[in-house]
Design a protein around this motif. Structure first.
Motif, PDB file in Angstrom:
ATOM      1  N   GLY A   1       3.976  15.602  -7.313  1.00  0.00           N
ATOM      2  CA  GLY A   1       5.178  15.555  -7.466  1.00  0.00           C
ATOM      3  C   GLY A   1       6.141  15.439  -6.404  1.00  0.00           C
ATOM      4  N   LEU A   2       5.546  15.544  -5.194  1.00  0.00           N
ATOM      5  CA  LEU A   2       6.408  15.268  -3.887  1.00  0.00           C
ATOM      6  C   LEU A   2       6.339  13.843  -3.698  1.00  0.00           C
ATOM      7  CD1 LEU A   2       5.232  18.067  -1.231  1.00  0.00           C
ATOM      8  CD2 LEU A   2       7.084  18.036  -2.818  1.00  0.00           C
ATOM      9  N   LYS A   3       7.523  13.562  -2.891  1.00  0.00           N
ATOM     10  CA  LYS A   3       7.601  12.226  -2.442  1.00  0.00           C
ATOM     11  C   LYS A   3       6.577  11.942  -1.395  1.00  0.00           C
ATOM     12  CE  LYS A   3      12.190  11.023  -3.779  1.00  0.00           C
ATOM     13  NZ  LYS A   3      13.164  11.674  -3.524  1.00  0.00           N
ATOM     14  N   PRO A   4       6.218  10.638  -1.297  1.00  0.00           N
ATOM     15  CA  PRO A   4       4.995  10.335  -0.528  1.00  0.00           C
ATOM     16  C   PRO A   4       5.528  10.695   1.071  1.00  0.00           C
ATOM     17  CG  PRO A   4       5.718   8.306  -1.807  1.00  0.00           C
ATOM     18  CD  PRO A   4       6.585   9.394  -2.296  1.00  0.00           C
TER      19      PRO A   4
ATOM     20  N   LEU B   1      -1.178  14.921   5.094  1.00  0.00           N
ATOM     21  CA  LEU B   1      -2.061  14.048   4.533  1.00  0.00           C
ATOM     22  C   LEU B   1      -1.558  12.473   4.895  1.00  0.00           C
ATOM     23  CD1 LEU B   1      -3.163  16.077   2.791  1.00  0.00           C
ATOM     24  CD2 LEU B   1      -2.900  14.543   0.825  1.00  0.00           C
ATOM     25  N   ALA B   2      -2.481  11.746   5.578  1.00  0.00           N
ATOM     26  CA  ALA B   2      -2.089  10.374   5.873  1.00  0.00           C
ATOM     27  C   ALA B   2      -3.135   9.388   5.298  1.00  0.00           C
ATOM     28  CB  ALA B   2      -1.915  10.248   7.377  1.00  0.00           C
TER      29      ALA B   2
ATOM     30  N   ARG C   1      12.359  -2.585   5.716  1.00  0.00           N
ATOM     31  CA  ARG C   1      12.440  -4.063   5.742  1.00  0.00           C
ATOM     32  C   ARG C   1      11.368  -4.872   5.416  1.00  0.00           C
ATOM     33  NH1 ARG C   1      14.478  -7.472  10.423  1.00  0.00           N
ATOM     34  NH2 ARG C   1      12.350  -7.585  10.842  1.00  0.00           N
ATOM     35  N   GLU C   2      10.374  -4.217   6.064  1.00  0.00           N
ATOM     36  CA  GLU C   2       9.004  -5.177   6.256  1.00  0.00           C
ATOM     37  C   GLU C   2       7.898  -4.583   5.105  1.00  0.00           C
ATOM     38  OE1 GLU C   2       7.453  -7.017   9.421  1.00  0.00           O
ATOM     39  OE2 GLU C   2       9.730  -7.489   8.835  1.00  0.00           O
ATOM     40  N   ASP C   3       7.934  -3.144   4.746  1.00  0.00           N
ATOM     41  CA  ASP C   3       7.010  -2.680   3.859  1.00  0.00           C
ATOM     42  C   ASP C   3       7.735  -1.327   3.106  1.00  0.00           C
ATOM     43  OD1 ASP C   3       5.164  -1.749   2.017  1.00  0.00           O
ATOM     44  OD2 ASP C   3       3.663  -3.107   2.954  1.00  0.00           O
ATOM     45  N   GLU C   4       8.208  -1.201   2.115  1.00  0.00           N
ATOM     46  CA  GLU C   4       8.931  -0.124   1.671  1.00  0.00           C
ATOM     47  C   GLU C   4       7.882   1.040   1.452  1.00  0.00           C
ATOM     48  OE1 GLU C   4      11.568   0.352  -1.396  1.00  0.00           O
ATOM     49  OE2 GLU C   4      13.133  -1.174  -0.484  1.00  0.00           O
ATOM     50  N   THR C   5       6.762   0.431   0.497  1.00  0.00           N
ATOM     51  CA  THR C   5       5.890   1.427   0.143  1.00  0.00           C
ATOM     52  C   THR C   5       5.072   2.047   1.478  1.00  0.00           C
ATOM     53  OG1 THR C   5       5.368   0.289  -1.611  1.00  0.00           O
ATOM     54  CG2 THR C   5       3.932   2.026  -1.257  1.00  0.00           C
ATOM     55  N   ALA C   6       4.732   1.178   2.307  1.00  0.00           N
ATOM     56  CA  ALA C   6       3.969   1.716   3.519  1.00  0.00           C
ATOM     57  C   ALA C   6       4.743   2.688   4.534  1.00  0.00           C
ATOM     58  CB  ALA C   6       3.266   0.573   4.370  1.00  0.00           C
ATOM     59  N   CYS C   7       6.113   2.324   4.484  1.00  0.00           N
ATOM     60  CA  CYS C   7       7.032   3.051   5.125  1.00  0.00           C
ATOM     61  C   CYS C   7       7.058   4.489   4.501  1.00  0.00           C
ATOM     62  CB  CYS C   7       8.345   2.379   4.872  1.00  0.00           C
ATOM     63  SG  CYS C   7       9.519   2.847   6.223  1.00  0.00           S
ATOM     64  N   GLN C   8       7.321   4.518   3.364  1.00  0.00           N
ATOM     65  CA  GLN C   8       7.378   5.936   2.794  1.00  0.00           C
ATOM     66  C   GLN C   8       6.094   6.427   3.009  1.00  0.00           C
ATOM     67  OE1 GLN C   8       8.388   5.580  -1.420  1.00  0.00           O
ATOM     68  NE2 GLN C   8       9.700   7.361  -1.098  1.00  0.00           N
ATOM     69  N   ALA C   9       4.799   5.900   2.860  1.00  0.00           N
ATOM     70  CA  ALA C   9       3.668   6.752   3.136  1.00  0.00           C
ATOM     71  C   ALA C   9       3.577   7.235   4.333  1.00  0.00           C
ATOM     72  CB  ALA C   9       2.488   5.621   2.801  1.00  0.00           C
ATOM     73  N   MET C  10       4.188   6.354   5.350  1.00  0.00           N
ATOM     74  CA  MET C  10       4.201   6.928   6.860  1.00  0.00           C
ATOM     75  C   MET C  10       5.212   8.294   6.949  1.00  0.00           C
ATOM     76  SD  MET C  10       1.715   5.657   8.289  1.00  0.00           S
ATOM     77  CE  MET C  10       0.950   5.308   6.714  1.00  0.00           C
TER      78      MET C  10
ATOM     79  N   THR D   1      -1.210  11.016  -2.760  1.00  0.00           N
ATOM     80  CA  THR D   1      -0.162  10.776  -1.793  1.00  0.00           C
ATOM     81  C   THR D   1       1.221  10.614  -2.184  1.00  0.00           C
ATOM     82  OG1 THR D   1      -0.746   8.408  -1.986  1.00  0.00           O
ATOM     83  CG2 THR D   1      -1.630   9.855  -0.201  1.00  0.00           C
ATOM     84  N   GLY D   2       1.634  11.007  -3.506  1.00  0.00           N
ATOM     85  CA  GLY D   2       2.748  10.865  -4.134  1.00  0.00           C
ATOM     86  C   GLY D   2       3.210   9.576  -4.489  1.00  0.00           C
ATOM     87  N   ILE D   3       2.626   8.494  -4.317  1.00  0.00           N
ATOM     88  CA  ILE D   3       3.054   7.201  -4.688  1.00  0.00           C
ATOM     89  C   ILE D   3       3.277   7.078  -6.222  1.00  0.00           C
ATOM     90  CG2 ILE D   3       2.452   4.949  -4.836  1.00  0.00           C
ATOM     91  CD1 ILE D   3       1.520   4.903  -1.894  1.00  0.00           C
ATOM     92  N   TYR D   4       2.444   7.778  -7.053  1.00  0.00           N
ATOM     93  CA  TYR D   4       2.493   7.929  -8.774  1.00  0.00           C
ATOM     94  C   TYR D   4       2.555   9.568  -8.681  1.00  0.00           C
ATOM     95  CZ  TYR D   4       0.896   3.214  -8.905  1.00  0.00           C
ATOM     96  OH  TYR D   4       0.525   1.843  -8.810  1.00  0.00           O
TER      97      TYR D   4
END
Ligand SMILES: Nc1ncnc2c1ncn2[C@@H]1O[C@H](COP(=O)(O)OP(=O)(O)OP(=O)(O)O)[C@@H](O)[C@H]1O
Ligand SMILES: [Mg+2]
Lengths: 407, 263, 300
Positions: free
Chosen positions: B76-79, B87-88, A278-287, B51-54
Motif C-alpha cells: 500500500g505504500l507508494k513506490p 527495496l530497489a 520527464r524521461e520515465d515517470e514509473t522508473a523515476c518513482q521506483a528510484m 514495490t508499490g506500483i500496484y
C-alpha cells in the motif's frame, strides 16, 4: 538527384493539396452581400508551393531516418555547436562581454520604441524560462501558463488601485501569488497523465480569463484597469522615457536572476529529478522520487516566474485587461520553449528573442505570425524535437579519482 | 536464517484476471533467491505488488529492516516510499532515463538519500555542495564496481544493450537497498555478458551484503546463482526449494513442459 | 415545465452535437493515445466548406434541399480529407516519439488550421443560412423544439447506429478494435496499422463534419474560432464518458449538454464555458477513467 518516382509523388502531393485547399483558398464568400470571389491565383501558388515543399519534406524525413539509423549503429553523435562554443572559454568569455555591453547601452542607442519592444522580448524571455522549468525540464505540458501571468498582472493592478502598493512591493507578492495559484491548481491535477494535464491547465487558463472578463466588481470586466503607475526610482516618479529605460534595466536584472536560478536548479538534486520525471515517470518513482512533490515544485516555480513577469507587464503597459491573457499567449510561450530547445536556457532566450522580435521588425510577416507559429510547432517536433540549441547535460571529469581511491 | 522480506498470501486481480493467488515467499539475509515460472505466470506482477506500483488486492508484504526487531508492513505504500525503505528494483523492459548521462542516471538513485531542496539548489550552501559532491563520488564508485565507468558521461540511450541492463542495476544500488529485485537481468545478453552478470550478482551479495531476489528465464544462471528458488505458474506458487529440489520437481517440469526442463 | 422541457431538449441537441465531435476524439485516442487537438479545427473546416458551397449554389439558384444535401456531402468529404492529411503530416512521423512531442505537434496543427482559415477567409462571424425548413406538423411545439433540433437529433441517432455497426461488424471495425488493444500484436497478425489509423481519422473527421454543419445551421453563424471551443468541450465530453469508449463519448456528451443547458438556463449564461471546464477538472480528479471507462493500469 531526383528520381522519377519522387517527381510523381510530388505531383500527386501538389494535386492533392490543390484539391484540399480549393474551397477555402480559392473561393471567398460574403453571405451578407451575396458575393462570391474566385481567387484562382491561390490555387496556382498552392500547387507550385506544395510541389516544392514535397521535395523538401521528403528530403528531411529521409535525412532524419538516416540519422536515427546511424545512432542505432552507434555512430558518433555530432556535438552541438553551442556546446563547442561553451566549452571554449576563449570564445565564449569575450562573446558574453560584448553581449553584456550591448545590452547595457541598448536604451541609449536605440529609440524609446525599440526599448519598449526589447522590454517585451525580455518579459517573454522570463516567461519562456519559467515555462521551461515546467515543460522543458519536468515535461509537464502546461497550456494555462498565461493564467499565472494574469495573476501577477492583476495583482499589481488591483493592489495598486485599492491600496496604492508600489511596484517593488507587489513584485514579490506577485511571485508569491503565482506560486500559490500554481500549488492550488497543481495539487489536484498533477496526478493526471500528461495529456489530460494539458487540457485541464488549458481549461484553468480559460476559467481565469472568463472570470476576469465577467466579474466586473472585482476585475472591472473587459475594459480592464488603466493608469497603473510605472515603477518609481527611490520614490521619484519618472518621465515615460526614463521609466521605460528603468523598466528595461529591471528586466535585464530579472532575466539575469532567472538565468542564474534556473541554471543552478538544472544541475541540482531537484533539477535532475525533474528531468528523470520527464524521461520515465514509473522508473523515476521506483528510484525513490516523490512524483507528486517533484511535479508540484516544478509547477509552482514556473508559476512564480509567470507571476513576476505579470507584475512587470502591468507596470510596463500601465493597463491590463483580460484580452492580454488568452490561450494564444500560453501557446506563444510554448513556441518559445519548443523552438529554442526544451530544457535549454540558451535556447529559450534565443527562441524568445527570435519569436518576439522578428514579427515586430518584419511587419509584413506579422499577419502570418500565428500561422507560422503553428507550422513551427509541427516542424520542430517532426524534425528537430531538441530545438535550435538543444540542452546539453553537464559532464564530469574523473581523472585520477581511481588512483586516489585505490591509494 | 534471519529474513529480510516475507510475503504472505499475496493476491492480485486485474479485473477478472487473477494474476497472483495466495503467493508466499521469503528472502533471507545475504541470500540469492530466484522466482521463476513460464511466461505470463505473474512474476513481474509480483514485483510490481511488492514495490508499490500496484497495490496488491490481498496479502501482506513485510520487511525486516536492520537494527529493528519488528517487521514493517509495506504494502500500500507508494513506490518511492518502498524504495526509501530499502527495496530497489530493475525493470524487465529497460527503463533508464535515456537523455540523461550514465552518471546522472545513477545520481537519480541517490536522490532519496539526499536532502537539498530548491533553496539549497539556488544558494548552493556548504552542505548542499558537500552533499552534491558526495553524490557524484558515490555514484562514480558504484559505476566502477559495475564496470561502467568508461561510459560515465555518455547518454544512457547510447549504451549497448548489456551495459544498459547493468546500468539499471547500478541505479538501483545507488538507493542503498538491503534487498535488490532484478527482473530478468540477463534477458537479451550474450553468453559472455551473462557470465559476467553471474559474477556481478554474486559480488553484490558478498561485498555489499545486499540480498537478491531475481526473476530469470535463463535456467543455467538461476541454478548457478540461487540459494533457493520459488516457482509460480498461473499466479500460484507451485514449488519452492533448493536448485536441486526444483530441478527434480515433477510439478515444475510439467509447468514448463519441455521448456528448458533439462537445463 | 415548458421552460424545463425546453432546456432539456436544448441540452439534448447540444449533447448530440458534442457527441458527433467527441466520437472523433475518442476513436483517435483509442488507437494512438493522442489528443487530436486539431479535431475541432477539422469540424470548423467542415462547416466553412459547407458555407462556401451553400453560398455558391444559392447564387446559382438551386433548390434548398438539394443544396443542403450537396453541401453536407462535400463538407464530409473535405473534412475527411483534412483529417487524413493532418494525420500524415503531423502525427505519423511522430508515432514513436515521446507523447509530449505528438501533443505539441497537434497543438501546432490546430493553430495552423485556425489561422489558415482566418487568413484565407475572414476573421468576422459569417451568417450561416438555415436551410432546414420548418415542419408543419411541429407547429404546436415550435416554442419548445425547432425543426433544426429535430434534424440534429435524428441525424445523430443515424450516425451513431451506422458507426456502431461499422465498429462491431465490419472487418475494418474489427481491425480498429484490435489495434486499439495492442498495436504490435495487431501488426503481427497482419493488420495494416497505418491503414487502420488513417481510416480512424477519416471516419472521425467525417462525423465531426456532420456535427459542424448541423451546429452551424443551429447557431446560425460561424468563424474560424468555433472549432476550438467546441472541440475542447467535445473533448471534455469524451473524457467524461471515458476516453477511448464510444458509448462513453455519447453518454458524456449528453451529460455535458444537459449540464450546460440547465446551468446557463437556471444560473447564469456569462459563465457558460466555465461549467464545462469545471466539470472536466472535477471528473479528472474524482473519476479520471470517466463514467464508462475502465481504470487503466499500464503494463510494465
Ligand atoms: N496492468 C495489467 N493489466 C491487466 N493484466 C495484466 C497487467 N499486468 C499484467 N497482467 C497480466 O497478468 C499476467 C501476469 O503477467 P506478468 O507480467 O506478471 O507475467 P510474467 O511472469 O512477468 O511473464 P514474463 O515472463 O513474460 O515476463 C499476464 O496474464 C498479464 O497479461
Ligand atoms: Mg515479466
Amino acid at each position: 538527384m531526383i528520381t522519377f518516382d519522387q517527381i510523381k509523388k510530388a505531383v500527386l502531393v501538389s494535386v492533392w493539396f490543390m484539391f484540399l485547399t480549393f474551397p477555402i483558398m480559392v473561393i471567398r464568400v460574403n453571405p451578407v452581400e451575396r458575393i462570391v470571389e474566385w481567387r484562382w491565383r491561390n490555387m496556382l501558388l498552392i500547387g507550385v508551393g506544395s510541389f516544392i515543399l514535397s521535395f523538401v519534406w521528403h528530403y528531411f524525413i529521409r535525412r532524419k531516418e538516416l540519422g536515427t539509423q546511424k545512432a542505432e549503429v552507434g555512430g558518433e553523435e555530432t556535438i552541438p555547436l553551442a556546446q563547442r562554443i561553451l566549452e571554449k572559454k576563449a570564445i565564449y568569455r569575450p562573446t558574453l562581454a560584448v553581449l553584456g555591453i550591448c545590452a547595457l547601452v541598448f536604451p541609449f542607442i536605440f529609440s524609446l520604441y525599440q526599448t519598449n519592444i526589447m522590454v517585451t522580448a525580455l518579459i517573454y524571455v522570463m516567461l519562456g524560462l519559467g515555462l521551461n522549468i515546467v515543460v522543458g525540464l519536468a515535461g509537464l505540458l502546461d497550456l494555462g501558463y498565461v493564467a499565472f501571468y494574469a495573476v501577477g498582472a492583476y495583482a499589481y493592478a488591483l493592489l495598486n488601485y485599492h491600496f496604492g502598493l508600489s511596484f517593488w512591493m507587489v513584485l514579490p507578492i506577485g511571485a508569491a501569488l503565482g506560486a500559490t495559484f500554481g500549488i492550488l491548481l497543481g495539487f489536484p491535477v498533477l496526478r493526471l497523465r500528461g495529456d489530460y494535464l494539458a487540457i485541464v491547465t488549458l481549461g484553468f487558463g480559460e476559467i481565469i480569463r472568463i472570470i476576469l472578463e465577467n466579474w466586473n466588481e472585482f476585475s472591472f470586466g473587459p475594459s480592464g484597469i488603466a493608469n497603473i503607475p510605472r515603477p518609481s526610482l527611490l520614490g521619484i516618479d519618472l518621465s515615460v522615457h526614463a521609466a521605460t529605460i528603468y523598466i528595461y534595466y529591471i528586466m535585464i536584472g530579472l532575466c539575469l536572476f532567472t538565468i542564474f536560478v534556473v541554471n543552478r536548479l538544472q544541475d541540482s538534486r531537484i533539477g535532475r529529478a525533474w528531468i528523470a520525471l520527464r524521461e520515465d515517470e514509473t522508473a523515476c518513482q521506483a528510484m525513490g522520487i516523490d512524483k507528486a512533490k517533484t511535479k508540484l515544485t516544478a509547477f509552482a516555480l514556473g508559476a512564480t516566474w509567470a507571476g513576476m513577469s505579470g507584475v512587470v507587464f502591468a507596470a510596463k503597459t500601465t493597463f491590463v485587461n483580460p484580452a492580454s491573457f488568452t490561450i494564444w499567449e500560453s501557446i506563444i510561450i510554448l513556441c518559445i520553449v519548443v523552438l529554442g530547445g526544451m530544457g535549454s536556457i540558451l535556447g529559450v532566450i534565443a527562441g524568445a528573442l527570435v519569436l518576439i522580435l522578428m514579427p515586430e521588425y518584419l511587419r509584413a510577416f506579422s499577419e502570418f505570425r500565428m500561422l507560422a507559429f503553428g507550422v513551427l510547432l509541427v516542424v520542430m517536433m517532426v524534425f528537430r524535437p531538441g530545438g535550435l540549441i538543444p540542452n546539453v547535460r553537464r559532464t564530469y571529469k574523473f581523472e585520477g579519482v581511481t588512483e586516489t581511491k585505490k591509494g | 536464517m534471519e529474513p529480510v522480506l516475507k510475503v504472505q498470501d499475496l493476491g492480485m486481480n486485474f479485473g477478472g484476471l487473477r494474476a497472483l493467488d495466495a503467493v508466499d515467499l521469503d528472502v533471507g539475509k545475504n541470500e540469492i533467491v530466484a522466482l521463476i515460472g513460464p511466461n505470463g505466470a505473474g512474476k513481474t506482477t509480483f514485483f510490481n505488488c511488492i514495490t508499490g506500483i500496484y497495490p496488491p488486492t490481498e496479502g501482506d508484504v513485510l520487511i525486516f529492516p536492520q537494527g529493528k526487531d519488528r517487521p514493517k508492513r509495506i504494502n500500500g505504500l507508494k513506490p518511492n516510499k518502498v524504495t526509501e525503505k530499502g527495496l530497489a528494483r530493475t525493470f524487465q523492459n529497460i527503463r533508464l532515463f535515456p537523455n540523461m548521462t550514465v552518471l546522472e542516471n545513477v545520481m537519480i538513485g541517490r536522490h532519496c538519500r539526499m536532502r537539498a531542496g530548491v533553496l539549497g539548489a539556488v544558494l548552493r550552501g556548504r552542505s548542499t555542495m558537500r552533499e552534491e559532491k558526495a553524490a557524484v563520488m558515490d555514484s562514480y564508485a558504484i559505476l566502477e564496481k559495475i564496470g561502467l565507468d568508461p561510459f560515465v558521461n555518455e547518454f544512457a540511450k547510447n549504451l549497448p544493450y548489456g551495459a544498459q541492463r547493468r546500468l539499471e542495476i547500478a541505479r538501483a544500488m545507488a538507493t542503498e537497498p538491503f534487498l535488490l529485485l532484478l527482473d530478468e537481468p540477463a534477458a537479451g545478453m550474450n553468453p559472455n555478458e551473462t557470465r559476467d552478470l553471474d559474477k556481478l550478482i554474486k559480488r553484490i551479495r558478498d561485498e555489499e551484503g545486499i540480498s537478491i531476489l531475481l526473476i530469470e528465464h535463463d535456467m543455467k544462471l538461476v541454478m548457478s546463482l540461487s540459494d533457493r528458488i520459488f516457482v509460480v505458474d498461473y499466479g500460484k506458487k507451485i514449488a519452492q526449494g533448493t536448485p536441486e529440489e526444483i530441478r527434480n520437481n515433477p510439478a515444475v517440469i510439467k509447468a514448463y513442459l519441455g521448456e528448458e526442463t533439462d537445463a | 415545465m415548458d421552460y424545463f422541457l425546453e432546456l432539456f431538449l436544448g441540452g439534448l441537441t447540444r449533447g448530440s452535437i458534442y457527441a458527433l465531435i467527441a466520437l472523433g476524439y475518442t476513436m483517435v485516442y483509442g488507437i494512438i493515445e493522442l489528443i487530436n487537438f486539431a479535431h475541432g479545427e477539422i469540424y470548423m473546416i467542415g462547416a466553412f466548406t459547407a458555407l462556401i458551397v451553400i453560398s455558391v449554389l444559392t447564387l446559382m439558384g438551386m433548390n434548398t434541399i438539394a443544396i443542403l444535401v450537396i453541401a453536407g456531402v462535400i463538407a464530409v468529404i473535405y473534412s475527411a480529407a483534412y483529417g487524413y492529411t493532418v494525420e500524415k503530416i503531423a502525427y505519423k512521423p511522430l508515432r514513436n516519439a515521446p507523447r509530449l512531442s505528438a501533443l505539441i505537434s497537434a497543438i501546432g496543427m490546430s493553430l495552423f488550421l485556425q489561422n489558415y482559415v482566418l487568413l484565407a477567409q475572414t476573421s468576422d462571424f459569417l451568417p450561416f443560412p438555415n436551410l432546414i425548413p420548418d415542419f408543419e406538423f411541429m407547429e404546436p411545439y415550435a416554442h419548445i423544439i425547432g425543426s433544426t433540433e429535430i434534424v440534429i437529433l435524428i441525424t445523430t441517432a443515424i450516425v451513431m447506429v451506422l458507426l456502431t455497426i461499422m465498429i462491431k461488424f465490419t472487418n475494418i471495425g474489427k481491425a480498429m478494435r484490435a489495434a486499439s488493444q495492442d498495436k504490435t500484436m495487431s501488426m503481427l497478425v497482419g493488420i495494416n496499422v497505418n491503414h487502420v489509423i488513417s481510416v480512424t481519422f477519416v471516419v472521425g473527421s467525417a462525423t465531426a463534419a456532420i456535427g459542424g454543419v448541423l451546429i452551424a445551421s443551429h447557431v446560425g453563424m460561424i468563424n474560424f474560432y468555433v472549432g476550438f471551443i467546441a472541440g475542447i468541450k467535445a473533448f471534455v465530453a469524451a473524457v467524461l464518458g471515458g476516453i477511448g469508449s464510444i458509448p462513453g463519448a455519447v453518454l458524456g456528451s449528453f451529460v455535458l449538454g444537459w449540464t450546460e443547458s440547465f446551468a446557463t438556463g437556471y444560473v447564469s449564461s456569462d459563465y457558460e464555458d466555465v461549467f464545462a471546464f469545471l466539470f472536466l477538472v472535477l471528473i479528472l480528479i474524482f473519476r479520471p477513467q470517466g463514467i464508462l471507462g475502465r481504470s487503466e493500469k499500464h503494463k510494465l
